[in-house]
Scaffold this active site. Structure first.
Site, PDB file in Angstrom:
ATOM      1  CB  ALA A  85       8.779  -3.361 -30.646  1.00 32.63           C
ATOM      2  CD  GLU A  96      17.564  -2.404 -28.405  1.00 34.31           C
ATOM      3  OE1 GLU A  96      17.355  -1.910 -29.534  1.00 34.31           O
ATOM      4  OE2 GLU A  96      16.875  -3.322 -27.933  1.00 34.31           O
ATOM      5  CG  HIS A 109      13.351  -2.653 -36.956  1.00 32.30           C
ATOM      6  ND1 HIS A 109      14.573  -2.637 -37.593  1.00 32.30           N
ATOM      7  CD2 HIS A 109      13.630  -2.750 -35.626  1.00 32.30           C
ATOM      8  CE1 HIS A 109      15.541  -2.727 -36.707  1.00 32.30           C
ATOM      9  NE2 HIS A 109      14.993  -2.804 -35.501  1.00 32.30           N
ATOM     10  CG  ASP A 126      18.493  -3.218 -34.828  1.00 33.46           C
ATOM     11  OD1 ASP A 126      18.305  -2.149 -34.227  1.00 33.46           O
ATOM     12  OD2 ASP A 126      17.751  -4.204 -34.722  1.00 33.46           O
TER      13      ASP A 126
END
Length: 295
Positions: free
Chosen positions: A204, A261, A211, A218
Site C-alpha cells: 500500500a 494474501e 497496518h 500479517d
C-alpha cells in the site's frame, strides 16, 4: 502290553513338551509387544506431541516396517506434490474454495443486498457504515497513529492463536502495526526494486495501509509460499470465528486492488466477520465501495 504302555507314555510327554514350548513363545511375544507399547512416551513441545520409542532392542519386523513407512511417505509426498500442482493450476476457477461459496451465490447475495453505504469522515478517517476503512480509495491521515495494534485485536488474535494451537498449528504475527513513515519507507523500497506498477499489487502507498489503522496484520510467512499451507487453510476456514477475515481473498484483485494474501488478516469483530465470510464477498463488495488510487 508293557511296550504299548511305554509308547503311550512317551507320546504324551512329547505332546506336553511341544505345547509348553508354544505357550512360552506366545508369552515371550506378548512380553515383547507390551514392552514396545509401554516404552512409547509422549513428549510435548510448544503444545505439539510426538511419539518416541525408548526401546534399545532391534526388531527385524520393526526395521522392515520402518523401511515400508519410508517408502510410503515418499510416495505420499510425490502424490501431494502432484495434487498441489493441480490445485495451483485450477486456482483461478476456484476463487471461493476457502469459504465454500460459489461465484453464483456471491452474485445472488450482491443482487439481494444492494448497498447504499453511509460514508462519513471524522478527523480525516473514513468510516463506511461505521467501519473504519483504509484502502486505495480511502486513505488515513499521516498523523493517525494508534501506536500499536488495538487491544481488542490482540485479544482476538490470542484466542485465534490458541484455537489453531489446539489443532496442532502455529500461527503468529509477523507484521503488526506500521506508522505512516514506516509504510512510506517500505513502499519506496518496493518501487525501487520492482517498479511502482508491480509494487502497487502487494504494497500500500503511505496512508493507504491497513497496518496503520491498528486493525490489520500479517501472520507467518509473508510470501506466496504460505498459500496452501495447513495454517493458511485453517485461517480461511476459521479466522471469522475470532473476528477476522482474509482481507485480500483469491480472485478479488480487481476489486481490492491487491493480490491474494492469505496471510493478511483484518479485524472486524465476530458478528461482522461471520457475515462477510458467509457472503463470499471481499470487504469492498460487502460494503459497496471501491478501491482505486486517484492517480
Amino acid at each position: 502290553m508293557y511296550k504299548k504302555s511305554l509308547a503311550l507314555l512317551l507320546g504324551a510327554a512329547l505332546t506336553i513338551s511341544i505345547f509348553s514350548g508354544c505357550m512360552n513363545k506366545n508369552k515371550e511375544a506378548e512380553s515383547n509387544d507390551g514392552y514396545r507399547v509401554n516404552s512409547a512416551i509422549l513428549e510435548e513441545s510448544s503444545g505439539e506431541g510426538a511419539i518416541v520409542e525408548s526401546s534399545t532392542e532391534d526388531f527385524t519386523d520393526n526395521n522392515k516396517e520402518e523401511e515400508k513407512f519410508s517408502e510410503d511417505a515418499q510416495a505420499n509426498a510425490d502424490i501431494t506434490a502432484g495434487e498441489s500442482e493441480n490445485v495451483n493450476s485450477n486456482s483461478n476457477s476456484n476463487s471461493h474454495i476457502s469459504t465454500g461459496i460459489t461465484s453464483h451465490e456471491s452474485e445472488i447475495f450482491l443482487e439481494e443486498n444492494v448497498k447504499n453505504p453511509v460514508i462519513t469522515v471524522e478527523n480525516g478517517i473514513t468510516y463506511v457504515d461505521g467501519i473504519l476503512i483504509a484502502n486505495k480509495t480511502y486513505p488515513l491521515p499521516a498523523n493517525y497513529d494508534p501506536g500499536d495494534l488495538l487491544p481488542e485485536v490482540y485479544e482476538a488474535f490470542y484466542k485465534l492463536q490458541a484455537g489453531a494451537r489446539s489443532d496442532g498449528l502455529s500461527i503468529y504475527i509477523s507484521s503488526g502495526y506500521r506508522d505512516y513513515n514506516l509504510q512510506s519507507s517500505l513502499y519506496e523500497r518496493y518501487c525501487a526494486r520492482d517498479g511502482q506498477e508491480a509494487a502497487d499489487r502487494y504494497s500500500a502507498r503511505p496512508g493507504h495501509s491497513e497496518h496503520q489503522s491498528g486493525l490489520g496484520l500479517d501472520v507467518n510467512e509473508i510470501s506466496d509460499r504460505f498459500i496452501g499451507t495447513p495454517e493458511a487453510i485453517w485461517l480461511s476456514e476459521h479466522s471469522h470465528e475470532y473476528g477476522f477475515i482474509i482481507r485480500y481473498p483469491k480472485g478479488k484483485e480487481d476489486i481490492t486492488g491487491y493480490k491474494y494474501e492469505p496471510w493478511h488478516l483484518r479485524y472486524l469483530g465476530e458478528e461482522l466477520a461471520k457475515d462477510v465470510y458467509e457472503s463470499g464477498l471481499c470487504l469492498e463488495e460487502y460494503l459497496g465501495i471501491d478501491s482505486e488510487y486517484k492517480d
